[in-house]
Every structure is written in structure tokens, then in C-alpha cells.
Design a protein around this motif. Structure first.
Motif, PDB file in Angstrom:
ATOM      1  N   PHE A 271       0.829  -1.206   0.000  1.00  0.00           N
ATOM      2  CA  PHE A 271       0.000   0.000   0.000  1.00  0.00           C
ATOM      3  C   PHE A 271       0.866   1.260   0.000  1.00  0.00           C
ATOM      4  N   ALA A 272       1.893   1.295   0.856  1.00  0.00           N
ATOM      5  CA  ALA A 272       2.748   2.480   0.950  1.00  0.00           C
ATOM      6  C   ALA A 272       3.514   2.707  -0.345  1.00  0.00           C
ATOM      7  N   MET A 273       4.009   1.648  -0.970  1.00  0.00           N
ATOM      8  CA  MET A 273       4.745   1.794  -2.222  1.00  0.00           C
ATOM      9  C   MET A 273       3.829   2.258  -3.345  1.00  0.00           C
ATOM     10  N   ALA A 274       2.595   1.764  -3.361  1.00  0.00           N
ATOM     11  CA  ALA A 274       1.636   2.208  -4.375  1.00  0.00           C
ATOM     12  C   ALA A 274       1.252   3.666  -4.165  1.00  0.00           C
ATOM     13  N   ARG A 275       1.108   4.070  -2.921  1.00  0.00           N
ATOM     14  CA  ARG A 275       0.769   5.460  -2.621  1.00  0.00           C
ATOM     15  C   ARG A 275       1.853   6.415  -3.114  1.00  0.00           C
ATOM     16  N   ASP A 276       3.111   5.939  -3.125  1.00  0.00           N
ATOM     17  CA  ASP A 276       4.222   6.765  -3.580  1.00  0.00           C
ATOM     18  C   ASP A 276       4.523   6.603  -5.064  1.00  0.00           C
ATOM     19  N   GLY A 277       3.727   5.797  -5.756  1.00  0.00           N
ATOM     20  CA  GLY A 277       3.884   5.673  -7.196  1.00  0.00           C
ATOM     21  C   GLY A 277       4.838   4.603  -7.663  1.00  0.00           C
ATOM     22  N   HIS A 278       5.412   3.792  -6.766  1.00  0.00           N
ATOM     23  CA  HIS A 278       6.317   2.721  -7.169  1.00  0.00           C
ATOM     24  C   HIS A 278       5.560   1.491  -7.657  1.00  0.00           C
ATOM     25  N   LEU A 279       4.307   1.399  -7.330  1.00  0.00           N
ATOM     26  CA  LEU A 279       3.406   0.364  -7.827  1.00  0.00           C
ATOM     27  C   LEU A 279       2.149   1.080  -8.337  1.00  0.00           C
ATOM     28  N   PRO A 280       1.308   0.423  -9.137  1.00  0.00           N
ATOM     29  CA  PRO A 280       0.100   1.090  -9.636  1.00  0.00           C
ATOM     30  C   PRO A 280      -0.710   1.722  -8.506  1.00  0.00           C
ATOM     31  N   ARG A 281      -1.125   2.972  -8.690  1.00  0.00           N
ATOM     32  CA  ARG A 281      -1.767   3.729  -7.613  1.00  0.00           C
ATOM     33  C   ARG A 281      -3.114   3.167  -7.203  1.00  0.00           C
ATOM     34  N   THR A 282      -3.735   2.380  -8.053  1.00  0.00           N
ATOM     35  CA  THR A 282      -5.017   1.791  -7.663  1.00  0.00           C
ATOM     36  C   THR A 282      -4.862   0.848  -6.472  1.00  0.00           C
ATOM     37  N   ILE A 283      -3.642   0.317  -6.267  1.00  0.00           N
ATOM     38  CA  ILE A 283      -3.393  -0.579  -5.148  1.00  0.00           C
ATOM     39  C   ILE A 283      -3.491   0.179  -3.825  1.00  0.00           C
ATOM     40  N   ALA A 284      -3.360   1.511  -3.860  1.00  0.00           N
ATOM     41  CA  ALA A 284      -3.370   2.313  -2.633  1.00  0.00           C
ATOM     42  C   ALA A 284      -4.788   2.665  -2.160  1.00  0.00           C
ATOM     43  N   ALA A 285      -5.809   2.112  -2.787  1.00  0.00           N
ATOM     44  CA  ALA A 285      -7.178   2.432  -2.385  1.00  0.00           C
ATOM     45  C   ALA A 285      -7.469   1.932  -0.972  1.00  0.00           C
ATOM     46  N   VAL A 286      -8.207   2.733  -0.205  1.00  0.00           N
ATOM     47  CA  VAL A 286      -8.583   2.385   1.169  1.00  0.00           C
ATOM     48  C   VAL A 286     -10.091   2.172   1.232  1.00  0.00           C
ATOM     49  N   HIS A 287     -10.516   1.085   1.858  1.00  0.00           N
ATOM     50  CA  HIS A 287     -11.935   0.757   1.947  1.00  0.00           C
ATOM     51  C   HIS A 287     -12.668   1.790   2.807  1.00  0.00           C
ATOM     52  N   GLU A 288     -13.792   2.309   2.309  1.00  0.00           N
ATOM     53  CA  GLU A 288     -14.517   3.357   3.024  1.00  0.00           C
ATOM     54  C   GLU A 288     -15.067   2.877   4.363  1.00  0.00           C
ATOM     55  N   ARG A 289     -15.489   1.643   4.442  1.00  0.00           N
ATOM     56  CA  ARG A 289     -16.106   1.132   5.669  1.00  0.00           C
ATOM     57  C   ARG A 289     -15.077   0.561   6.638  1.00  0.00           C
ATOM     58  N   PHE A 290     -14.186  -0.301   6.146  1.00  0.00           N
ATOM     59  CA  PHE A 290     -13.277  -1.014   7.030  1.00  0.00           C
ATOM     60  C   PHE A 290     -11.976  -0.259   7.289  1.00  0.00           C
ATOM     61  N   GLY A 291     -11.668   0.733   6.473  1.00  0.00           N
ATOM     62  CA  GLY A 291     -10.467   1.536   6.684  1.00  0.00           C
ATOM     63  C   GLY A 291      -9.175   0.793   6.415  1.00  0.00           C
ATOM     64  N   VAL A 292      -9.198  -0.228   5.579  1.00  0.00           N
ATOM     65  CA  VAL A 292      -7.995  -0.997   5.254  1.00  0.00           C
ATOM     66  C   VAL A 292      -7.677  -0.836   3.768  1.00  0.00           C
ATOM     67  N   PRO A 293      -6.404  -0.999   3.371  1.00  0.00           N
ATOM     68  CA  PRO A 293      -6.036  -0.942   1.947  1.00  0.00           C
ATOM     69  C   PRO A 293      -6.486  -2.223   1.235  1.00  0.00           C
ATOM     70  N   HIS A 294      -7.752  -2.247   0.868  1.00  0.00           N
ATOM     71  CA  HIS A 294      -8.349  -3.511   0.420  1.00  0.00           C
ATOM     72  C   HIS A 294      -7.789  -4.010  -0.904  1.00  0.00           C
ATOM     73  N   HIS A 295      -7.422  -3.111  -1.815  1.00  0.00           N
ATOM     74  CA  HIS A 295      -6.837  -3.582  -3.072  1.00  0.00           C
ATOM     75  C   HIS A 295      -5.490  -4.259  -2.817  1.00  0.00           C
ATOM     76  N   ALA A 296      -4.686  -3.682  -1.936  1.00  0.00           N
ATOM     77  CA  ALA A 296      -3.403  -4.301  -1.584  1.00  0.00           C
ATOM     78  C   ALA A 296      -3.627  -5.646  -0.897  1.00  0.00           C
ATOM     79  N   GLU A 297      -4.617  -5.721  -0.012  1.00  0.00           N
ATOM     80  CA  GLU A 297      -4.945  -6.982   0.650  1.00  0.00           C
ATOM     81  C   GLU A 297      -5.274  -8.071  -0.365  1.00  0.00           C
TER      82      GLU A 297
END
Length: 391
Positions: A271-297
Motif C-alpha cells: 500500500f505504501a509503495m503504491a501510494r508513492d507511485g512505485h506500484l500502480p496507484r489503484t493498489i493504494a485504495a482504502v476501503h470506506e467502511r473497514f479503513g484498510v487498503p483492500h486492493h493491496a490486501e
């Protein structure tokens, strides 16, 4: 940390070091302590998801942070697959791969619904495992044939073998990094994380030392080295066959606990690497309800499931150890750059940690070194290509 390692790492370590197993354990503990201290000071300074990925980037530069993150992700994904296969081997040996895949899918679902549920599940698993380990130690020392002479260091304990055993045993200590990777999800991280890391390491070291002494005293170095399930074999040697199924169940539970924490930590670094652009940014999405980086999970769970269905257990462990030792080398180098005002550790801590990590990494089997170096080089090449294209 108190998970699959204690049920599986003692045998290959004994095969490498012979009667020098306990020396290898001590070496691994010293290096782990230095790494834990460096990580704790850095985590207090940078309480963000990502662990050494963040520390390397902030203290050494973007490339070193990226290399740490890459090493952690690929190494721990391999470790996840190895631990999932451990679950399968204990639960249903003839269908180990299928059980491993199911375990990965189930634990990914638990992590997906939030950190609080994951923490409660982890506490329950650790409690069960500790009870099992106490039973094993009491059983083998009370009803077995423990001999102090089996703990003596003999000629079969070469320096290279001891270092290789330390590298293999380090695989079991490495869990404290997962505390630092959750920096954005705990209360008062600047105070909590530096206390949690050394406390967790200290408890684990005591447990591992007691179990290692008990099994070595009963089985001896050769018996331990040839064991496929060391703690089960020790219980059987003590004449308590009825306890063996309980130990096997405990091993499976322990592996599940390790796997739960591993998937959690790897997904946060991804999640952190995706947020910084080293991996596709869609991986950095955070679930609105559970508050977890669900795409990375989901991504990490899917990759681990594929590897668990196809990979070889021993190769995965060797590769994981090499990558994780490189990861901690960068953590120690980062800690060296802290100033007095930033609560840096004593200078000797990151020096010993860095030298120890590199020594243990290159003491591992040659195939592990070559594979690990090749994958890290692939990641470095991807970083260089991405930077070139961006320019």
C-alpha cells in the motif's frame, strides 16, 4: 514471531550447525536485537505505514527505500507461501497445497474486514501456541531422556554452519518489522511502537531458547537435524504419543497466526509503495467502511495463494531469509543517520546490525543467495527504468 518458525526452523538449523545450534540461536538473537532497536527508533521518528521502506527513503534516498520495500514484499510473499504450506503439511500432508491455498484465502478475508478483528484473532492464536509449547517442554524434560551432554558444542559445529543456522533461525525472529509497518493504525505510535518491538523480541527469545534446549537435550543434534516435525518427534521420543496430535494441531495454529500477521504487514508495505507511485496507484485504495487498503490486501492474497499452490517449501524459506536480511541491512544503515536530537541508538547497534545482516545473508545456501540477489536486481532494474521513463 511465536508462530511457525519454532515448529520448523530448528531442524534445518541443526542440520547446518550440528551441536552449535544454540550458538546460532544466540547470534540470530543479537542481530535481531540490533535490528529491533534500530527499527524502534526509526518507527518513533516516522510512524507511517511501510516500515523500512519509509525509513530508507527518508534517510538514505528514494532508491534505498524502494529496494527495502521491494525486498520486504517479495521476501515476505515467499514466506507467506512457505508458512501456508506448513499449515498444509501438518493438517493434511497429502493435500498440502490445497490446504495452503484455502488458508491464504480465509486469512485474507479476516484481514479485509479490519485490523481490530485481526488483532483479536492473533491474540487467541498466540495463547494456544504458548500453551502447546509449555506442554512440549514439560513433557520432553519430565518424561523423556534429556541429557546435558547433548548440549555440548563439538567439532561438527563449524563457523560457517553456525552462521547459516543463525540465518535460518533469523527467519523466525523477523516478525517485529510488522509492528513498524502498522504505524498509521495504532494509538500514540511514537510511544507504543518503540516499547512493543523490544518487548515482543524479548518474549520470543526466551520461548525459543527454552524450546530449543529441551528438544536438543532429548533428540540430540543428529536426531533434531533429521526430524521432519521436531517437536512432534521429541514428544514421541518421550513416550507420549497421545500428545503428538495436539502438537501437530498447535503447529498448524501457529502457522496460521504467522500467516495472518505476514499478509497484514506485506499488504501495508505494498500500500505504501503504491501510494508513492512505485506500484500502480489503484493498489493504494482504502476501503470506506473497514479503513484498510483492500486492493493491496486482495493482490497480496492472490499472489500468495498462487505461490502456495505451486511453490517448494524449502526454496521459499531460503529466498525469504535473504531478502529480509537485506531489508534489515537498510534499516540499520538508516538508523546510523539519526542524530542525537532524533533519539538515535548507540552507534554500535546499527553497525553490528548491518554487519550481522550482511554476514548472515551471504552465509545462506548458495541457491538462496543467487535467487535472492537476482530478484533484488530485477527490482532495482525496474526502478531505474521507471525513473528513466519519468524523466
Amino acid at each position: 514471531m511465536i508462530g511457525a518458525g519454532i515448529f520448523s526452523a530448528l531442524a534445518p538449523a541443526a542440520a547446518a550447525a550440528g551441536t552449535g545450534l544454540l550458538i546460532g540461536l544466540a547470534v540470530a538473537a543479537v542481530v535481531a536485537y540490533c535490528n529491533a532497536t534500530s527499527s524502534a527508533r526509526l518507527a518513533a521518528r516516522y510512524p507511517a505505514s511501510g516500515g523500512t521502506y519509509v525509513y530508507g527513503r527518508e534517510r538514505l534516498g528514494e532508491f534505498w527505500g524502494y529496494l527495502a520495500g521491494w525486498g520486504f514484499v517479495v521476501g515476505k510473499i515467499a514466506s507467506c507461501a512457505a508458512i501456508a504450506l506448513t499449515v498444509g503439511a501438518y493438517v493434511w500432508p497429502s493435500q498440502a497445497h490445497a490446504v495452503a491455498v484455502l488458508a491464504v484465502l480465509a486469512l485474507t478475508a479476516i484481514n479485509y474486514v479490519g485490523i481490530q478483528k485481526s488483532a483479536w484473532v492473533t491474540r487467541a492464536i498466540v495463547a494456544v501456541v504458548l500453551i502447546i509449547l509449555v506442554l512440549v517442554v514439560v513433557a520432553v524434560l519430565g518424561w523423556g531422556d534429556p541429557q546435558a551432554a547433548r548440549l555440548d558444542v563439538r567439532a561438527d559445529a563449524t563457523a560457517g554452519g553456525v552462521l547459516q543456522a543463525a540465518g535460518l533461525l533469523f527467519f523466525a525472529f523477523a516478525g517485529y518489522a510488522r509492528i513498524a509497518t502498522l504505524g498509521e493504525e495504532v494509538r500514540d505510535p511514537a510511544r507504543t511502537i518503540p516499547r512493543a518491538i523490544p518487548l515482543a523480541l524479548g518474549i520470543t527469545l526466551v520461548v525459543y531458547a527454552v524450546v530449543a534446549v529441551a528438544t536438543l537435550a532429548v533428540l540430540g543434534a543428529q536426531g533434531l537435524a533429521s526430524a521432519t516435525a521436531p517437536l512432534s518427534d521429541a514428544v514421541r521420543q518421550a513416550g507420549l504419543g497421545w500428545l503428538e496430535p495436539i502438537v501437530r494441531a498447535g503447529a498448524a495454529v501457529a502457522a496460521l497466526g504467522s500467516l495472518l500477521a505476514l499478509i497484514l504487514g506485506v499488504s501495508r508495505t505494498t500500500f505504501a509503495m503504491a501510494r508513492d507511485g512505485h506500484l500502480p496507484r489503484t493498489i493504494a485504495a482504502v476501503h470506506e467502511r473497514f479503513g484498510v487498503p483492500h486492493h493491496a490486501e486482495l493482490l497480496v492474497g492472490a499472489v500468495v495463494a498462487v505461490l502456495a499452490g505451486t511453490a517448494d517449501l524449502r526454496s521459499a524459506i531460503g529466498f525469504s531469509s535473504f531478502a529480509v536480511l537485506v531489508y534489515y541491512s537498510i534499516a540499520n544503515a538508516s538508523a546510523w543517520t539519526l542524530t542525537t536530537a532524533e533519539n538515535r541508538p548507540p552507534r554500535i547497534i546499527p553497525i553490528v546490525g548491518l554487519a550481522g545482516c550482511l554476514t548472515l545473508a551471504f552465509a545462506l545456501p548458495v541457491t538462496s543467495i543467487i535467487t535472492g540477489a537476482a530478484v533484488l536486481a530485477l527490482g532495482a532494474a525496474a526502478f531505474a527504468i521507471r525513473r528513466f521513463l519519468r524523466r
